[in-house]
Design a protein around this motif. Structure first.
Motif, PDB file in Angstrom:
ATOM      1  N   UNK A 109      10.507   7.343   1.017  1.00 41.91           N
ATOM      2  CA  UNK A 109      11.370   8.488   1.262  1.00 41.91           C
ATOM      3  C   UNK A 109      10.686   9.518   2.170  1.00 41.91           C
ATOM      4  N   UNK A 110       9.407   9.759   1.931  1.00 39.11           N
ATOM      5  CA  UNK A 110       8.665  10.707   2.749  1.00 39.11           C
ATOM      6  C   UNK A 110       8.507  10.177   4.169  1.00 39.11           C
ATOM      7  N   UNK A 111       8.280   8.887   4.316  1.00 39.91           N
ATOM      8  CA  UNK A 111       8.138   8.293   5.656  1.00 39.91           C
ATOM      9  C   UNK A 111       9.411   8.487   6.472  1.00 39.91           C
ATOM     10  N   UNK A 112      10.571   8.364   5.833  1.00 39.42           N
ATOM     11  CA  UNK A 112      11.853   8.564   6.532  1.00 39.42           C
ATOM     12  C   UNK A 112      11.953   9.996   7.048  1.00 39.42           C
ATOM     13  N   UNK A 113      11.567  10.948   6.214  1.00 39.88           N
ATOM     14  CA  UNK A 113      11.635  12.365   6.595  1.00 39.88           C
ATOM     15  C   UNK A 113      10.643  12.698   7.700  1.00 39.88           C
ATOM     16  N   UNK A 114       9.427  12.173   7.558  1.00 42.49           N
ATOM     17  CA  UNK A 114       8.367  12.491   8.514  1.00 42.49           C
ATOM     18  C   UNK A 114       8.537  11.799   9.852  1.00 42.49           C
ATOM     19  N   UNK A 115       8.997  10.545   9.806  1.00 41.15           N
ATOM     20  CA  UNK A 115       9.079   9.761  11.040  1.00 41.15           C
ATOM     21  C   UNK A 115       7.781   9.032  11.342  1.00 41.15           C
ATOM     22  N   UNK A 116       6.854   9.036  10.392  1.00 48.39           N
ATOM     23  CA  UNK A 116       5.588   8.300  10.530  1.00 48.39           C
ATOM     24  C   UNK A 116       5.059   8.003   9.121  1.00 48.39           C
ATOM     25  N   UNK A 117       4.085   7.097   9.039  1.00 47.73           N
ATOM     26  CA  UNK A 117       3.546   6.710   7.746  1.00 47.73           C
ATOM     27  C   UNK A 117       2.504   7.721   7.274  1.00 47.73           C
ATOM     28  N   UNK A 118       2.674   8.274   6.081  1.00 44.31           N
ATOM     29  CA  UNK A 118       1.655   9.184   5.547  1.00 44.31           C
ATOM     30  C   UNK A 118       0.386   8.415   5.206  1.00 44.31           C
ATOM     31  N   UNK A 119      -0.745   9.075   5.343  1.00 40.94           N
ATOM     32  CA  UNK A 119      -2.035   8.449   5.018  1.00 40.94           C
ATOM     33  C   UNK A 119      -2.451   8.823   3.593  1.00 40.94           C
ATOM     34  N   UNK A 120      -2.515  10.125   3.341  1.00 41.87           N
ATOM     35  CA  UNK A 120      -2.918  10.620   2.021  1.00 41.87           C
ATOM     36  C   UNK A 120      -1.690  11.108   1.268  1.00 41.87           C
ATOM     37  N   UNK A 121      -1.169  10.249   0.408  1.00 38.91           N
ATOM     38  CA  UNK A 121       0.072  10.575  -0.303  1.00 38.91           C
ATOM     39  C   UNK A 121      -0.099  11.768  -1.234  1.00 38.91           C
ATOM     40  N   UNK A 122      -1.328  12.000  -1.710  1.00 36.25           N
ATOM     41  CA  UNK A 122      -1.575  13.121  -2.619  1.00 36.25           C
ATOM     42  C   UNK A 122      -1.257  14.464  -1.971  1.00 36.25           C
ATOM     43  N   UNK A 123      -1.470  14.571  -0.658  1.00 37.83           N
ATOM     44  CA  UNK A 123      -1.138  15.817   0.054  1.00 37.83           C
ATOM     45  C   UNK A 123       0.332  16.153  -0.108  1.00 37.83           C
ATOM     46  N   UNK A 124       1.158  15.115  -0.016  1.00 35.55           N
ATOM     47  CA  UNK A 124       2.603  15.324  -0.071  1.00 35.55           C
ATOM     48  C   UNK A 124       3.079  15.535  -1.501  1.00 35.55           C
ATOM     49  N   UNK A 125       2.429  14.879  -2.457  1.00 38.32           N
ATOM     50  CA  UNK A 125       2.777  15.128  -3.854  1.00 38.32           C
ATOM     51  C   UNK A 125       2.482  16.583  -4.215  1.00 38.32           C
ATOM     52  N   UNK A 126       1.358  17.091  -3.723  1.00 33.59           N
ATOM     53  CA  UNK A 126       0.983  18.468  -4.000  1.00 33.59           C
ATOM     54  C   UNK A 126       2.010  19.432  -3.396  1.00 33.59           C
ATOM     55  N   UNK A 127       2.614  19.048  -2.268  1.00 31.61           N
ATOM     56  CA  UNK A 127       3.606  19.899  -1.593  1.00 31.61           C
ATOM     57  C   UNK A 127       4.863  20.093  -2.428  1.00 31.61           C
ATOM     58  N   UNK A 128       5.040  19.262  -3.460  1.00 25.36           N
ATOM     59  CA  UNK A 128       6.231  19.361  -4.312  1.00 25.36           C
ATOM     60  C   UNK A 128       5.880  19.617  -5.779  1.00 25.36           C
ATOM     61  N   UNK A 129       4.646  20.066  -6.015  1.00 27.45           N
ATOM     62  CA  UNK A 129       4.207  20.347  -7.379  1.00 27.45           C
ATOM     63  C   UNK A 129       4.337  21.835  -7.694  1.00 27.45           C
ATOM     64  N   UNK A 130       5.190  22.161  -8.642  1.00 25.17           N
ATOM     65  CA  UNK A 130       5.404  23.550  -9.039  1.00 25.17           C
ATOM     66  C   UNK A 130       4.311  23.980 -10.010  1.00 25.17           C
ATOM     67  N   UNK A 131       3.923  25.233  -9.926  1.00 28.67           N
ATOM     68  CA  UNK A 131       2.820  25.721 -10.756  1.00 28.67           C
ATOM     69  C   UNK A 131       3.133  25.686 -12.245  1.00 28.67           C
ATOM     70  N   UNK A 132       4.406  25.566 -12.618  1.00 27.06           N
ATOM     71  CA  UNK A 132       4.777  25.521 -14.030  1.00 27.06           C
ATOM     72  C   UNK A 132       4.202  24.291 -14.747  1.00 27.06           C
ATOM     73  N   UNK A 133       3.801  23.276 -13.976  1.00 26.49           N
ATOM     74  CA  UNK A 133       3.209  22.073 -14.563  1.00 26.49           C
ATOM     75  C   UNK A 133       1.782  22.322 -15.045  1.00 26.49           C
ATOM     76  N   UNK A 134       1.178  23.411 -14.530  1.00 31.24           N
ATOM     77  CA  UNK A 134      -0.200  23.753 -14.911  1.00 31.24           C
ATOM     78  C   UNK A 134      -1.187  22.610 -14.650  1.00 31.24           C
TER      79      UNK A 134
END
Length: 246
Positions: free
Chosen positions: A22-47
């Motif tokens: 799903x992220x590759x479709x949005x970006x238009x290229x293959x992500x290398x470090x998937x953790x960067x993108x997971x962090x981009x959608x992590x809300x602080x309420x998860x602590x």
């Protein structure tokens, strides 16, 4: 490996695979470090904490993405409008990276579907869409560097949305525009703000905007700022002909 652990690893792998695609479709290229993108959608309420015990959320990436957007768009405007002075270029950049516009970009990409949070998505404010769009841009920079980040902004922001002629006529803040006009024309103005709760129990704010001691517009919204802006917009249209001829 235990049976339960195998199931967990398989499930996690499938989840990562879906997110990657799903992220590759949005970006238009293959992500290398998937953790960067997971962090981009992590809300602080998860602590959540990283291995060093520091909080994990999209907020730091949001800050970085905001800087990347400003940089790329500033360079684009500098090259695209060689006759524009500093004030003009600053105003145009503000229109492109306005909260309203960033929220629109986040909604168009439906980024909120990726957000991980203990807070129900319906309780998020409207700005969540723009915030995570900025965080995504920040993640791209960390994962791929400036050139790829610039390409993404060109593709997703500048090419589909940046029309210089249209933006020149776009109003960023009706309140600022109206106050500037009132001050220039030596007219008095006053925003009377009060709580105006809905029947459903939702907390709302009402505003009466007076110019020269006459109520020109009324509005209500979920915040004082939004209510004032809405009332200002209505007043602007009431005085539009006079304002635009000055």
């Amino acid at each position: 490996m235990s049976f339960l652990k195998k199931i967990f690893v398989k499930s996690r792998s499938q989840e990562d695979g879906f997110f990657f695609n799903e992220i590759e479709i949005i970006l238009g290229f293959k992500p290398i470090n998937l953790d960067c993108y997971r962090k981009a959608f992590t809300h602080r309420s998860l602590n959540k904490l990283d291995k060093n015990g520091k909080p994990i959320s999209y907020e730091r990436l949001e800050f970085l993405g905001d800087a990347m957007l400003s940089s790329v768009i500033a360079a684009h405007l500098f090259n695209k409008v060689p006759s524009g002075d500093e004030g003009y270029l600053t105003k145009m950049r503000s229109k492109i990276v306005s909260r309203e516009h960033l929220n629109e970009l986040g909604r168009d990409l439906n980024l909120i579907r990726f957000v991980e949070s203990k807070v129900p998505t319906q309780h998020f404010g409207e700005n969540i869409h723009g915030n995570i769009f900025e965080a995504l841009v920040g993640a791209i920079y960390l994962d791929q560097g400036y050139p790829q980040c610039e390409k993404f902004i060109q593709k997703r922001v500048i090419e589909p949305y940046v029309d210089i002629a249209r933006l020149e006529g776009k109003v960023i803040s009706y309140k600022s525009l109206l106050i500037e006009w009132c001050q220039k024309e030596k007219r008095t103005f006053h925003y009377d703000v009060f709580e105006d709760n809905a029947i459903t129990g939702e907390r709302l704010f009402g505003v009466k905007l007076s110019i020269d001691e006459k109520v020109i517009a009324k509005a209500r919204a979920t915040s004082k700022k939004k209510a004032e802006e809405k009332a200002s917009q209505r007043a602007y249209f009431a005085f539009q002909e006079k304002i635009n001829t000055k």
